[in-house]
Design a protein around this motif. Sequence first.
Motif, PDB file in Angstrom:
ATOM      1  N   ILE A 116      15.395 -47.073   6.749  1.00 28.03           N
ATOM      2  CA  ILE A 116      14.408 -46.967   7.826  1.00 28.03           C
ATOM      3  C   ILE A 116      13.814 -48.332   8.123  1.00 28.03           C
ATOM      4  O   ILE A 116      13.678 -48.740   9.285  1.00 28.03           O
ATOM      5  CB  ILE A 116      13.295 -45.963   7.454  1.00 28.03           C
ATOM      6  N   GLU A 117      13.472 -49.057   7.074  1.00 26.86           N
ATOM      7  CA  GLU A 117      12.868 -50.385   7.246  1.00 26.86           C
ATOM      8  C   GLU A 117      13.871 -51.397   7.791  1.00 26.86           C
ATOM      9  O   GLU A 117      13.547 -52.210   8.660  1.00 26.86           O
ATOM     10  CB  GLU A 117      12.318 -50.870   5.903  1.00 26.86           C
ATOM     11  N   GLN A 118      15.105 -51.339   7.310  1.00 32.34           N
ATOM     12  CA  GLN A 118      16.114 -52.330   7.692  1.00 32.34           C
ATOM     13  C   GLN A 118      16.719 -52.067   9.068  1.00 32.34           C
ATOM     14  O   GLN A 118      16.963 -52.992   9.840  1.00 32.34           O
ATOM     15  CB  GLN A 118      17.240 -52.334   6.649  1.00 32.34           C
ATOM     16  N   GLU A 119      16.956 -50.799   9.377  1.00 30.05           N
ATOM     17  CA  GLU A 119      17.746 -50.440  10.561  1.00 30.05           C
ATOM     18  C   GLU A 119      16.913 -49.996  11.760  1.00 30.05           C
ATOM     19  O   GLU A 119      17.412 -49.931  12.883  1.00 30.05           O
ATOM     20  CB  GLU A 119      18.742 -49.331  10.204  1.00 30.05           C
ATOM     21  N   ASN A 120      15.654 -49.624  11.530  1.00 24.19           N
ATOM     22  CA  ASN A 120      14.775 -49.171  12.616  1.00 24.19           C
ATOM     23  C   ASN A 120      15.454 -48.099  13.479  1.00 24.19           C
ATOM     24  O   ASN A 120      15.654 -48.285  14.690  1.00 24.19           O
ATOM     25  CB  ASN A 120      14.362 -50.354  13.485  1.00 24.19           C
ATOM     26  N   PRO A 121      15.806 -46.950  12.895  1.00 23.19           N
ATOM     27  CA  PRO A 121      16.512 -45.911  13.657  1.00 23.19           C
ATOM     28  C   PRO A 121      15.626 -45.277  14.727  1.00 23.19           C
ATOM     29  O   PRO A 121      14.398 -45.350  14.669  1.00 23.19           O
ATOM     30  CB  PRO A 121      16.885 -44.889  12.576  1.00 23.19           C
ATOM     31  N   ASP A 122      16.289 -44.640  15.697  1.00 24.17           N
ATOM     32  CA  ASP A 122      15.567 -43.945  16.766  1.00 24.17           C
ATOM     33  C   ASP A 122      15.231 -42.511  16.381  1.00 24.17           C
ATOM     34  O   ASP A 122      14.357 -41.889  17.000  1.00 24.17           O
ATOM     35  CB  ASP A 122      16.420 -43.928  18.043  1.00 24.17           C
ATOM     36  N   LEU A 123      15.921 -41.974  15.368  1.00 21.87           N
ATOM     37  CA  LEU A 123      15.685 -40.605  14.922  1.00 21.87           C
ATOM     38  C   LEU A 123      16.290 -40.462  13.528  1.00 21.87           C
ATOM     39  O   LEU A 123      17.283 -41.123  13.201  1.00 21.87           O
ATOM     40  CB  LEU A 123      16.322 -39.604  15.887  1.00 21.87           C
ATOM     41  N   MET A 124      15.695 -39.587  12.721  1.00 19.76           N
ATOM     42  CA  MET A 124      16.223 -39.331  11.383  1.00 19.76           C
ATOM     43  C   MET A 124      16.490 -37.840  11.207  1.00 19.76           C
ATOM     44  O   MET A 124      15.643 -37.004  11.519  1.00 19.76           O
ATOM     45  CB  MET A 124      15.239 -39.808  10.306  1.00 19.76           C
ATOM     46  N   ILE A 125      17.686 -37.515  10.690  1.00 25.23           N
ATOM     47  CA  ILE A 125      18.013 -36.156  10.275  1.00 25.23           C
ATOM     48  C   ILE A 125      17.918 -36.137   8.754  1.00 25.23           C
ATOM     49  O   ILE A 125      18.630 -36.878   8.071  1.00 25.23           O
ATOM     50  CB  ILE A 125      19.420 -35.752  10.749  1.00 25.23           C
TER      51      ILE A 125
ATOM     52  N   ASP B 253       2.882 -44.732   7.465  1.00 23.45           N
ATOM     53  CA  ASP B 253       3.190 -46.130   7.755  1.00 23.45           C
ATOM     54  C   ASP B 253       3.055 -46.376   9.260  1.00 23.45           C
ATOM     55  O   ASP B 253       3.737 -45.750  10.071  1.00 23.45           O
ATOM     56  CB  ASP B 253       4.621 -46.444   7.300  1.00 23.45           C
ATOM     57  N   GLY B 254       2.188 -47.303   9.637  1.00 20.71           N
ATOM     58  CA  GLY B 254       1.966 -47.594  11.046  1.00 20.71           C
ATOM     59  C   GLY B 254       3.197 -48.085  11.777  1.00 20.71           C
ATOM     60  O   GLY B 254       3.280 -47.979  13.004  1.00 20.71           O
ATOM     61  N   ASN B 255       4.172 -48.615  11.052  1.00 17.77           N
ATOM     62  CA  ASN B 255       5.397 -49.115  11.684  1.00 17.77           C
ATOM     63  C   ASN B 255       6.411 -48.012  11.945  1.00 17.77           C
ATOM     64  O   ASN B 255       7.346 -48.200  12.725  1.00 17.77           O
ATOM     65  CB  ASN B 255       6.041 -50.191  10.799  1.00 17.77           C
ATOM     66  N   THR B 256       6.261 -46.878  11.277  1.00 17.72           N
ATOM     67  CA  THR B 256       7.272 -45.815  11.388  1.00 17.72           C
ATOM     68  C   THR B 256       6.684 -44.459  11.766  1.00 17.72           C
ATOM     69  O   THR B 256       7.439 -43.484  11.879  1.00 17.72           O
ATOM     70  CB  THR B 256       8.021 -45.650  10.044  1.00 17.72           C
ATOM     71  N   ASN B 257       5.378 -44.368  11.962  1.00 15.20           N
ATOM     72  CA  ASN B 257       4.758 -43.050  12.126  1.00 15.20           C
ATOM     73  C   ASN B 257       5.227 -42.311  13.379  1.00 15.20           C
ATOM     74  O   ASN B 257       5.055 -41.092  13.481  1.00 15.20           O
ATOM     75  CB  ASN B 257       3.228 -43.170  12.118  1.00 15.20           C
TER      76      ASN B 257
END
Length: 231
Positions: free
Chosen positions: A42-51, A71-75
């Motif tokens: 999540i931190e490295q790739e910055n995905p648009d959606l997670m399954i 996390d404010g960067n991923t919320n």
Amino acid sequence: MGNKILVVDDEENIVKLVSYNLEQEGYEIITANEGKEALAKIEQENPDLMILDLMLPKVDGFDICRKVRKDGNTNNLPIIILSAKEEEIDKILGLELGADDYVTKPFSPRELIARVKAVLRRVDYTADEEKQEVLKTGAVELDLKKHQVRINDKEINLTPKEFELLSILIKHPGQVFSRDNLLGEIWDYNYHGDTRTVDVHVRRLRKKISEYSEQKHIITVRGVGYKFKED
């Protein structure tokens, strides 16, 4: 290449099945087989959606949801839970922790793809919606372009689905929306679950709002649905 999707599951056959079907739709796929690896991706790739599967080694899916939403960067990362846990309590907990959708195994790849498209479509629409419009009623201020909500001048963190829910209600103050209406507006597909999904999101949204405002903004209309109360 389309949106980047992170598929997290410790069952290799599930990862291959989901990845293959999503790649056929033009999505870029990255994968993880356990919780710590998922958080790193999540931190490295910055995905648009997670399954996300729930029963993972090292860090389970529930903890991943908690960490992502805090996390404010991923919320704002959209999350679809894909799990063999089919008890109602598991579904409710997953939604309470900020998942945008919950799919149980065994699953239809076509249905999963439809849900992925629906979540991404709604997120994209919200991000591009109504140029610089700011909706405000009393202490609640909603910036549609920046995807921000402020209550009494304090910003609160909402998931994409919570933001959509609040924006629909605040755009039509006093109008009552049935649970079925809200499912159709927010989830944007023929939902196979039940309307308790809406109740869970309303309850979670109310809890966040109550931390900054003593006024009850989202009103339950018994036997009908919900409405936003004007100040």
